[in-house]
Design a protein around this motif. Structure first.
Motif, short mmCIF file in Angstrom:
data_model
loop_
_atom_site.label_atom_id
_atom_site.label_comp_id
_atom_site.label_asym_id
_atom_site.label_seq_id
_atom_site.Cartn_x
_atom_site.Cartn_y
_atom_site.Cartn_z
N ASN A 219 -108.44 -6.85 -65.96
CA ASN A 219 -107.93 -6.60 -64.61
C ASN A 219 -107.40 -5.18 -64.44
O ASN A 219 -107.54 -4.57 -63.38
CB ASN A 219 -106.81 -7.59 -64.28
CG ASN A 219 -107.35 -8.96 -63.89
OD1 ASN A 219 -108.48 -9.08 -63.45
ND2 ASN A 219 -106.54 -9.99 -64.08
N ASP A 220 -106.76 -4.64 -65.47
CA ASP A 220 -106.14 -3.32 -65.35
C ASP A 220 -107.10 -2.18 -65.67
O ASP A 220 -106.73 -1.00 -65.56
CB ASP A 220 -104.91 -3.22 -66.25
CG ASP A 220 -105.25 -3.41 -67.72
OD1 ASP A 220 -106.30 -4.00 -68.03
OD2 ASP A 220 -104.46 -2.97 -68.58
N LEU A 221 -108.34 -2.49 -66.05
CA LEU A 221 -109.29 -1.42 -66.37
C LEU A 221 -109.71 -0.65 -65.14
O LEU A 221 -110.16 0.50 -65.23
CB LEU A 221 -110.53 -1.99 -67.07
CG LEU A 221 -110.31 -2.68 -68.42
CD1 LEU A 221 -111.65 -3.06 -69.04
CD2 LEU A 221 -109.53 -1.78 -69.39
N PHE A 222 -109.61 -1.29 -63.97
CA PHE A 222 -110.03 -0.65 -62.72
C PHE A 222 -108.83 -0.11 -61.94
O PHE A 222 -108.88 0.01 -60.73
CB PHE A 222 -110.84 -1.63 -61.87
CG PHE A 222 -112.20 -1.92 -62.43
CD1 PHE A 222 -113.32 -1.28 -61.94
CD2 PHE A 222 -112.38 -2.83 -63.47
CE1 PHE A 222 -114.59 -1.53 -62.46
CE2 PHE A 222 -113.63 -3.09 -64.00
CZ PHE A 222 -114.73 -2.44 -63.50
N LYS A 223 -107.77 0.21 -62.67
CA LYS A 223 -106.60 0.84 -62.09
C LYS A 223 -106.48 2.25 -62.65
O LYS A 223 -107.05 2.56 -63.70
CB LYS A 223 -105.34 0.03 -62.40
CG LYS A 223 -105.33 -1.35 -61.76
CD LYS A 223 -104.07 -2.13 -62.13
CE LYS A 223 -104.07 -3.51 -61.49
NZ LYS A 223 -102.86 -4.28 -61.86
N PRO A 224 -105.76 3.16 -61.96
CA PRO A 224 -105.62 4.53 -62.48
C PRO A 224 -105.06 4.54 -63.90
O PRO A 224 -104.21 3.73 -64.25
CB PRO A 224 -104.65 5.17 -61.49
CG PRO A 224 -104.85 4.41 -60.23
CD PRO A 224 -105.09 2.99 -60.66
N TYR A 225 -105.57 5.45 -64.72
CA TYR A 225 -105.10 5.57 -66.10
C TYR A 225 -105.17 7.03 -66.53
O TYR A 225 -105.99 7.80 -66.03
CB TYR A 225 -105.94 4.69 -67.04
CG TYR A 225 -107.45 4.89 -66.93
CD1 TYR A 225 -108.11 5.89 -67.63
CD2 TYR A 225 -108.20 4.04 -66.13
CE1 TYR A 225 -109.48 6.05 -67.53
CE2 TYR A 225 -109.59 4.18 -66.02
CZ TYR A 225 -110.22 5.19 -66.72
OH TYR A 225 -111.58 5.35 -66.61
N PRO A 226 -104.30 7.43 -67.45
CA PRO A 226 -104.35 8.80 -67.96
C PRO A 226 -105.59 9.00 -68.82
O PRO A 226 -105.96 8.13 -69.61
CB PRO A 226 -103.07 8.92 -68.80
CG PRO A 226 -102.76 7.52 -69.20
CD PRO A 226 -103.19 6.65 -68.05
N LEU A 227 -106.25 10.11 -68.66
CA LEU A 227 -107.47 10.40 -69.41
C LEU A 227 -107.11 11.01 -70.76
O LEU A 227 -106.21 11.85 -70.86
CB LEU A 227 -108.35 11.36 -68.62
CG LEU A 227 -108.76 10.88 -67.23
CD1 LEU A 227 -109.54 11.97 -66.52
CD2 LEU A 227 -109.59 9.61 -67.30
N ILE A 228 -107.79 10.56 -71.81
CA ILE A 228 -107.57 11.15 -73.13
C ILE A 228 -108.78 11.96 -73.53
O ILE A 228 -109.91 11.66 -73.14
CB ILE A 228 -107.28 10.07 -74.20
CG1 ILE A 228 -108.47 9.08 -74.33
CG2 ILE A 228 -106.01 9.32 -73.90
CD1 ILE A 228 -108.30 8.10 -75.46
N ASN A 229 -108.57 13.00 -74.31
CA ASN A 229 -109.65 13.90 -74.73
C ASN A 229 -109.90 13.78 -76.23
O ASN A 229 -109.08 13.25 -76.96
CB ASN A 229 -109.30 15.34 -74.37
CG ASN A 229 -109.21 15.54 -72.88
OD1 ASN A 229 -110.06 15.08 -72.13
ND2 ASN A 229 -108.15 16.21 -72.42
#
Length: 578
Positions: free
Chosen positions: A568-578
C-alpha cells in the motif's frame, strides 16, 4: 491515415462533452520559454562534420574513461544520418542518431525491456508518426550500463546504479551535448518513450530528473520492479509447476480458458467482439471448466490441478500471516492467450519463461545477493519476510513515486498506457500509479499534465486480439508544443501483427541494430478510439463496428477498488536513494 485522423478528431470532439470537466483543464498550456511547435518548420543543418563528433569530450559527463567510440555518416531508410556510439564510464553503452537534412530541433530517447543489456532502436507507440521516419528527431538509447540480458551485473554496485537510473540521465545529457556540437543548437523539445522496463525508465526520468524531458510516454511500466520480478513472476512459475517439476497447464489449454472468459464477460460493454473492455468488472472462476467426476475426455474441461493453477494465476500470493495480497494485481481476465510462452509453456519440456526472468533478476533485486545454492522456485516461500527483503531496494529501483511536483512545475507532460491483456505486467499497477498521482497532485493539476490509456485486448507492449497499433508521440508533441491536451487516441488493428523489440522482455537477445522507426502496416482491419481512464469506448449500436467514428466514451462501471495489499505504501512519496 488522413481519413482516420479526421474521424478520430470527430470522435474526440463528439466525446469531449461527456468527459468530466477536469480533462479539459489547461488545454492550451505550453512550456514557458519554449518556442511554439509550429515555429520549428525550419530544418536545422549541421555546423560540423559527423566525424568531428568523435572528439567530443565526454569525461565531463561520465568521468574518466568516457568517450565516443565511433561517429559514422550513413544512409538509413533514405535519410542521411550521423550515428555516434560510445561509452560512459564504467560501461554504459549509448547510441545517438543525428539526421543531417531535416532536424526540427526535437530529441527522442527510447527505453529498453527486460533487464536491458543491449541498445534497442525500435520506436514504439508511434505507428505512422512521420516526424520519426523523416528525420525530424535525433534519437538515442542506452544499454543501461551492462551487456547481455542476464542479471550478473547485479553483483557490481556501480552497475546496479547505472541500471536503476544513472544510465538514463547521462545518456540524455550526452545526447544533448552531441546535438549542440553537431547543429550548434540545443534541442527545443525533448521526449522519452519506453515500454516495460522502458516504462519504468520513463517514470524514473519524470521522478528523478524532471528537467531532462518535456514529454514522457510510459508504456506498461515495470515501475514496481521489486515486486514484479521478485514476487509476481516467481509466483506464476511456482503456480504452474507440479510435484513432478513439470508444467501443469500447457498452452494448448489456453483457448478453452479464454473462450470461457469471453462467454462470461465479453458483453459487459454491450458488444460481443471478442474483447474485454472492462476486465476489472469480470468475475470469472475457472472452476466452471472443471471436469465432472468420471469424465474421461478432458479436451473440453480442466483437471482439478489445472483449475487450481489458473485460480492461482489470477489471484496471486497472499501473506499467510496477514492474509493480504503480495501483489497489486495479477493477469486480468481476457489475457489468457498471451500467457503462452511466458508462464504457460508450449510443452512439458519447455522451461517456464517467468522462472527464467525471475532467476536472472535475483542477483539484482536484493540488497545482499542471496546464496541460491539450494534455492528452488518450487519451494519458495511467499510471505511478509520476502516482501520486506525486496522492499529494502524499493526506492532504488522502483519508480512508483507519485510526487511529480517538479516535473509538473517545469511544464512536463506524461502519458501512461497499458494493454488490458498484458501477460508480463498487470495493468492494475499502472492504474494504481495513476490514482496515486491524482491523489497526491490533486485532480486539477494531474489532469493538466497526465493521462492514462488502457487498450482492450492488447498484450505486453504490442500485439493482441484488439487494436494495438497506436501513435502517442504525435499527441504528445501536440500537447507539449501546441498546448492541445490529448483526448481520444486512435488504435489500429493491423491485418497481421508485426513483432517488435519495443520493451518486450526476451531471453538470449543479442544487440539490437534495427532501424529506428515505428511499426507501420499497409492494411488495417479495424480502428477504435481509446479514451483517458476511466472512460472506455462503447459501440453506438449503428455503423461499422470496425470504424472508430462509431464509438463513444462511457465511464467505466468499475474503475477498480484500490487493493489492500502489503505494498500500500509503495505508491506514496518516498525519499530516493542513490
Amino acid at each position: 491515415m488522413g481519413k482516420d485522423l479526421f474521424r478520430i478528431t470527430q470522435v474526440a470532439m463528439i466525446g469531449i462533452s461527456l468527459f468530466s470537466s477536469h480533462y479539459l483543464y489547461a488545454a492550451t498550456t505550453t512550456i514557458e520559454g519554449k518556442p511554439d511547435g509550429a515555429s520549428l518548420a525550419q530544418s536545422i543543418k549541421p555546423v560540423t562534420s559527423c566525424s568531428s563528433l568523435a572528439s567530443v569530450d565526454l569525461t565531463v559527463i561520465g568521468g574518466a574513461g568516457s568517450n565516443v567510440t565511433s561517429a559514422t555518416a550513413s544512409v538509413i531508410d533514405g535519410q542521411s544520418v550521423c550515428t555516434v556510439e560510445g561509452v560512459l564510464a564504467p560501461s554504459i553503452g549509448f547510441k545517438v542518431k543525428l539526421p543531417e537534412n531535416n532536424w526540427q530541433q526535437r530529441f527522442l530517447q527510447i527505453g529498453c525491456g527486460g533487464l536491458c543489456g543491449s541498445i534497442s532502436e525500435q520506436v514504439g507507440a508511434a505507428s505512422g508518426c512521420e516526424p520519426v521516419t523523416n528525420g525530424e528527431f535525433v534519437i538515442s538509447a542506452t544499454d543501461m550500463g551492462h551487456q547481455g540480458m542476464g542479471g550478473e551485473f547485479g553483483k557490481d554496485p556501480q552497475k546496479r546504479a547505472d541500471f536503476a537510473f544513472r544510465s538514463l540521465h547521462l545518456t540524455s545529457v550526452t545526447s544533448k551535448a552531441l546535438i549542440k556540437a553537431f547543429y550548434g543548437k540545443d534541442p527545443a523539445y525533448s521526449y522519452f518513450s519506453g515500454c516495460s522496463d522502458g516504462g519504468r525508465e520513463a517514470l524514473i526520468e519524470a521522478q528523478r530528473y524532471p528537467d531532462d524531458f518535456d514529454g514522457i510516454i510510459a508504456g506498461a511500466p515495470a515501475m514496481n520492479f521489486e515486486v514484479q520480478n521478485g514476487i509476481y513472476h516467481p509466483w506464476l512459475a511456482q503456480s504452474n509447476t507440479g510435484k513432478d517439476g513439470k508444467p501443469i497447464v500447457l498452452a494448448n489449454r489456453l483457448p478453452l480458458i479464454h473462450q470461457a472468459v469471453l462467454e462470461k464477460c465479453d458483453t459487459l460493454d454491450g458488444q460481443k467482439d471478442g474483447l474485454i473492455s472492462e476486465p476489472l468488472s469480470c468475475q470469472f472462476d475457472p472452476a466452471i471448466l472443471q471436469c465432472k467426476t468420471g469424465e474421461k475426455d478432458a479436451a473440453d474441461c480442466l483437471t482439478q490441478e489445472e483449475v487450481t493453477a489458473v485460480q492461482r494465476f489470477y489471484k496471486g500470493p497472499t501473506d499467510p500471516t496477514t492474509g493480504k495480497s503480495m501483489i497489486a494485481g495479477g493477469p486480468l481476465p481476457g489475457s489468457e492467450l498471451a500467457w503462452a510462452g511466458v508462464f504457460v509453456p508450449n510443452s512439458k519440456d519447455e522451461p517456464i519463461f517467468s522462472k527464467i526472468i525471475a532467476s536472472g533478476a535475483r542477483s539484482v533485486l536484493f540488497k545482499d545477493i542471496p546464496d541460491d545454492t539450494n534455492f528452488s522456485f518450487s519451494t519458495m516461500k511467499f510471505d511478509s519476510k520476502l516482501f520486506a527483503d525486496l522492499k529494502a531496494m524499493h526506492s532504488f529501483y522502483d519508480s512508483t513515486n507519485p510526487d511529480l511536483s517538479a516535473f509538473y512545475a517545469r511544464g512536463g507532460k506524461l502519458i501512461l498506457w497499458h494493454g488490458w491483456a498484458d501477460q508480463h505486467i498487470s495493468p492494475v499497477n499502472t492504474i494504481e500509479y495513476h490514482k496515486a498521482v491524482v491523489k497526491f497532485m490533486g485532480e486539477k493539476k494531474a489532469s493538466a499534465f497526465e493521462r492514462l490509456y488502457l487498450l482492450p485486448g492488447m498484450y505486453h507492449c504490442e500485439g493482441g486480439e484488439g487494436p494495438n497499433q497506436i501513435d502517442l508521440l504525435t499527441p504528445m508533441m501536440n500537447w507539449v508544443e501546441q498546448g492541445h491536451a490529448p483526448q481520444a487516441i486512435l488504435a489500429k488493428k493491423p491485418h497481421v501483427d508485426e513483432k517488435t523489440d519495443f520493451g518486450t522482455p526476451v531471453r538470449d537477445k543479442k544487440g539490437g541494430d534495427a532501424a529506428a522507426k515505428p511499426v507501420a502496416q499497409t492494411k488495417i482491419d479495424a480502428t477504435r478510439p481509446v479514451y483517458p481512464f476511466p472512460y472506455i469506448a462503447v459501440y453506438k449500436k449503428h455503423g461499422d463496428v470496425n470504424e472508430a467514428e462509431n464509438y463513444q466514451p462511457v465511464k467505466m462501471k468499475n474503475a477498480g477498488k484500490s487493493p489492500d495489499w502489503l505494498g500500500n505504501d509503495l505508491f506514496k512519496p518516498y525519499p530516493l536513494i542513490n
